[in-house]
Design an enzyme around this catalytic site. Structure first.
Site, PDB file in Angstrom:
ATOM      1  N   THR A  37       0.840  -1.210   0.000  1.00 27.28           N
ATOM      2  CA  THR A  37       0.000   0.000   0.000  1.00 27.28           C
ATOM      3  C   THR A  37       0.871   1.254   0.000  1.00 27.28           C
ATOM      4  O   THR A  37       1.966   1.231   0.553  1.00 27.28           O
ATOM      5  CB  THR A  37      -0.856  -0.036   1.285  1.00 27.28           C
ATOM      6  OG1 THR A  37      -1.762  -1.106   1.163  1.00 27.28           O
ATOM      7  CG2 THR A  37      -1.603   1.242   1.540  1.00 27.28           C
TER       8      THR A  37
ATOM      9  N   ARG B 118     -13.989  -7.867  -0.069  1.00 32.22           N
ATOM     10  CA  ARG B 118     -13.254  -7.446   1.137  1.00 32.22           C
ATOM     11  C   ARG B 118     -12.679  -6.028   0.971  1.00 32.22           C
ATOM     12  O   ARG B 118     -12.092  -5.680  -0.043  1.00 32.22           O
ATOM     13  CB  ARG B 118     -12.126  -8.445   1.403  1.00 32.22           C
ATOM     14  CG  ARG B 118     -11.264  -8.131   2.636  1.00 32.22           C
ATOM     15  CD  ARG B 118     -10.008  -7.383   2.264  1.00 32.22           C
ATOM     16  NE  ARG B 118      -9.133  -7.201   3.425  1.00 32.22           N
ATOM     17  CZ  ARG B 118      -8.106  -6.347   3.453  1.00 32.22           C
ATOM     18  NH1 ARG B 118      -7.827  -5.621   2.390  1.00 32.22           N
ATOM     19  NH2 ARG B 118      -7.357  -6.242   4.524  1.00 32.22           N
TER      20      ARG B 118
ATOM     21  N   GLY C 129     -10.214  -3.195   3.088  1.00 25.97           N
ATOM     22  CA  GLY C 129      -9.303  -3.032   4.229  1.00 25.97           C
ATOM     23  C   GLY C 129      -9.440  -1.668   4.871  1.00 25.97           C
ATOM     24  O   GLY C 129     -10.452  -0.975   4.709  1.00 25.97           O
ATOM     25  N   ASP C 130      -8.394  -1.278   5.572  1.00 32.31           N
ATOM     26  CA  ASP C 130      -8.424  -0.013   6.321  1.00 32.31           C
ATOM     27  C   ASP C 130      -8.142   1.208   5.441  1.00 32.31           C
ATOM     28  O   ASP C 130      -8.541   2.322   5.774  1.00 32.31           O
ATOM     29  CB  ASP C 130      -7.370  -0.049   7.443  1.00 32.31           C
ATOM     30  CG  ASP C 130      -5.972  -0.281   6.871  1.00 32.31           C
ATOM     31  OD1 ASP C 130      -5.812  -1.152   5.992  1.00 32.31           O
ATOM     32  OD2 ASP C 130      -5.029   0.427   7.280  1.00 32.31           O
TER      33      ASP C 130
ATOM     34  N   THR D  73      -0.469   1.415   6.913  1.00 33.62           N
ATOM     35  CA  THR D  73      -0.300   0.247   6.046  1.00 33.62           C
ATOM     36  C   THR D  73      -0.114  -0.986   6.911  1.00 33.62           C
ATOM     37  O   THR D  73       0.537  -0.916   7.950  1.00 33.62           O
ATOM     38  CB  THR D  73       0.909   0.406   5.102  1.00 33.62           C
ATOM     39  OG1 THR D  73       1.134  -0.846   4.436  1.00 33.62           O
ATOM     40  CG2 THR D  73       2.176   0.813   5.831  1.00 33.62           C
ATOM     41  N   GLY D  74      -0.704  -2.084   6.482  1.00 31.49           N
ATOM     42  CA  GLY D  74      -0.542  -3.303   7.268  1.00 31.49           C
ATOM     43  C   GLY D  74      -1.775  -4.168   7.154  1.00 31.49           C
ATOM     44  O   GLY D  74      -2.564  -4.044   6.212  1.00 31.49           O
TER      45      GLY D  74
ATOM     46  N   GLY E 254      -5.052  -4.923   7.364  1.00 29.77           N
ATOM     47  CA  GLY E 254      -6.154  -3.972   7.439  1.00 29.77           C
ATOM     48  C   GLY E 254      -7.233  -4.281   8.451  1.00 29.77           C
ATOM     49  O   GLY E 254      -7.780  -3.371   9.077  1.00 29.77           O
TER      50      GLY E 254
HETATM   51  N1  ASP Z   1      -3.765  -2.126   4.741  1.00 25.59           N
HETATM   52  C1  ASP Z   1      -3.973  -2.687   3.436  1.00 25.59           C
HETATM   53  C2  ASP Z   1      -5.221  -3.523   3.470  1.00 25.59           C
HETATM   54  O1  ASP Z   1      -5.452  -4.200   4.446  1.00 25.59           O
HETATM   55  C3  ASP Z   1      -2.860  -3.558   2.979  1.00 25.59           C
HETATM   56  C4  ASP Z   1      -1.489  -2.930   3.112  1.00 25.59           C
HETATM   57  O2  ASP Z   1      -1.296  -1.947   3.786  1.00 25.59           O
HETATM   58  O3  ASP Z   1      -0.575  -3.455   2.518  1.00 25.59           O
HETATM   59  O4  ASP Z   1      -5.940  -3.536   2.498  1.00 25.59           O
END
Ligand code: ASP
Length: 363
Positions: free
Chosen positions: A223, A251, A253-254, A274-275, A277
Site C-alpha cells: 500500500t 473485502r 481493508g483499512d 499500512t498493514g 487492514g
Molecule cells: N492495509 C492494506 C489492506 O489491508 C494492505 C497494506 O497496507 O498493505 O488492504
C-alpha cells in the site's frame, strides 16, 4: 584625536550593522513557514536477504522521486492536498507498489482498488473502494471529497461518478504485473494444499495461511500513502492500495476508511497507515493517534508508539504508519521487519529507508 574618534565611531557602526544583520537573518529563518512531507510504500516482511541490489535501488529511486515531487509543490506554496496527490500518483503509477499499476490480485484474478484522502483544515474527506478501472484512485477519492456531498463511494457507483467527473477508464489489463500474478498463484496453491490436509473449514484455513506464512504475507503488502504540512499550516493525508492478495467477497481493508487507514486534522496530525487492514480497522489506528494528541496532549512519537508498538500487536496484527504533526515533526513507526518510506523534513533533509535497520527514520 579627532581621527581616533572618527575611527571608533566607524568601527562601532560596522559592528552594529553586523549584529543587526545576523539578528535579522535569524529572525527571518525562524519565521519561515514550515513545510514537510513523508511517504510510505507499504510495511511487511521486507528482508534484505530477499532483495536484490537492483530491486532495492529501484524502490529507492521511486520513493525519492515521489517525495521530491510533493516537496517541490510545498516549497512553491502549493497545498498539502496537492502534494499528497502528486506523490501518491507517482507511487500508484509504479508497478513496484500495491496501488494503481502493480495492485495485488483478488481470488477471481481481478484488481479492486481502494483509496482515501483527508484535509486537516476542514476535516473534509473522500474515499473509494473496490474500483476496477480507475488509474489513480487517490484522484477519485479527492473528487468525492471536493465534488460530491458524500465521503465514501464503492464499486460501480464510484465508477459512474468518476465517468461523470470526466475520469478516463482503464482496462483491468492495465494493472497486471507478472510478479503480483505469481504471488496469487503461490497463495492459492498453498491454501489448496493446506486446506486439503486441515480440519478447519477451507475459508478459515485460507485466512490463517494467508496471514501467518511469512512468504505469503510478504506478497500481500505494498500500500502507498503520504502525509504533508504546507506553508499555510494545513495538514493532509492520503492512502491508496490494491488491498490483500487473494481477497474475496468484496473485502475492503483499512486504507479507504477514514479514521482507520487515513486521518488528518490541523489540531493534531496527519496519518497514513499500512498493514493488516482488519486489525487497523478494529484499532481505529489513524484516529486513535490523532485523538491521543488532540485530547490527551501526547506527542507524536508517544502516540504512534502506543498504537503500533502496543495496541495493534496485542490484537494480533502488524503494520505501520507515517504521521506528521502540526509542527512538521515526522514519525515513521512499524512493527514489521520493513516499511518502504521516505521523508523531507522541515529542514529540507531527505531520507529514504526500507528495513528496520535503516534507523534514521525510526526512534
Ligand atoms: N492495509 C492494506 C489492506 O489491508 C494492505 C497494506 O497496507 O498493505 O488492504
Amino acid at each position: 584625536m579627532k581621527i581616533f574618534k572618527f575611527f571608533s565611531i566607524f568601527l562601532f557602526l560596522i559592528a552594529f550593522s553586523c549584529v543587526s544583520s545576523t539578528k535579522n537573518s535569524n529572525f527571518d529563518k525562524e519565521n519561515q513557514p514550515k513545510f514537510a512531507i513523508a511517504i510510505h510504500g507499504g510495511a511487511g516482511t521486507i528482508l534484505k536477504s530477499q532483495m536484490s541490489d537492483s530491486l532495492e535501488s529501484a524502490y529507492k529511486e521511486v520513493l525519492s522521486k515521489a517525495v521530491r515531487e510533493g516537496h517541490e509543490i510545498l516549497s512553491k506554496g502549493g497545498s498539502a492536498l496537492d502534494a499528497v496527490v502528486a506523490s501518491i500518483n507517482i507511487l500508484e503509477d509504479s508497478p513496484l507498489f500495491n496501488a494503481g499499476k502493480g495492485a495485488v490480485f483478488t481470488q477471481d484474478q481481478t484488481n479492486e482498488l481502494d483509496a482515501s484522502i483527508m484535509d486537516g483544515a476542514s476535516l473534509n474527506a473522500g474515499a473509494v473502494a473496490g474500483v476496477k478501472h480507475i488509474k489513480n484512485p487517490i484522484n477519485l477519492a479527492r473528487s468525492v471529497m471536493e465534488k460530491s456531498p458524500h465521503v465514501f463511494m464503492y464499486g460501480t457507483g464510484a465508477e459512474a461518478f468518476a465517468k461523470e467527473q470526466g475520469f478516463s477508464m482503464v482496462d483491468q489489463d492495465y494493472f497486471f504485473t507478472q510478479s503480483r500474478f505469481e504471488h496469487l498463484m503461490r497463495v492459492q496453491d498453498a491454501e489448496n494444499n493446506a486446506s486439503a490436509s486441515s480440519q478447519d473449514p477451507a475459508h478459515l484455513m485460507n485466512e490463517k495461511l494467508a496471514f501467518y506464512d511469512p512468504i505469503l504475507k510478504a506478497s500481500k503488502f505494498g500500500t502507498v500513502g503520504c502525509v504533508a504540512l504546507d506553508k499555510e499550516g494545513n495538514l493532509a493525508a492520503g492512502t491508496s492500495t490494491g488491498g490483500m492478495t487473494n481477497k474475496r467477497f468484496g473485502r475492503i481493508g483499512d486504507a479507504p476508511i477514514i479514521g482507520a487507514g487515513t486521518y488528518a486534522n490541523n489540531k493534531s496530525c496527519a496519518v497514513s497507515a499500512t498493514g493488516w487492514g482488519e486489525y487497523f480497522i478494529r484499532g481505529v489506528v489513524a484516529h486513535d493517534i490523532s485523538a491521543m494528541i488532540e485530547y490527551g496532549g501526547f506527542n507524536l512519537e508517544k502516540s504512534t508508539s502506543a498504537v503500533i508498538d502496543k495496541k495493534i500487536p496485542e490484537l494480533g496484527g502488524d503494520g505501520g504508519v507515517i504521521a506528521m504533526d502540526k509542527y512538521g515533526n515526522i514519525s515513521m513507526r512499524f512493527n514489521t521487519p520493513g516499511m518502504y518510506r521516505a521523508q523531507i523534513d522541515t529542514s529540507g533533509a531527505m531520507t529514504v529507508g526500507i528495513y528496520k535497520s535503516d534507523t534514521l527514520l525510526t526512534k
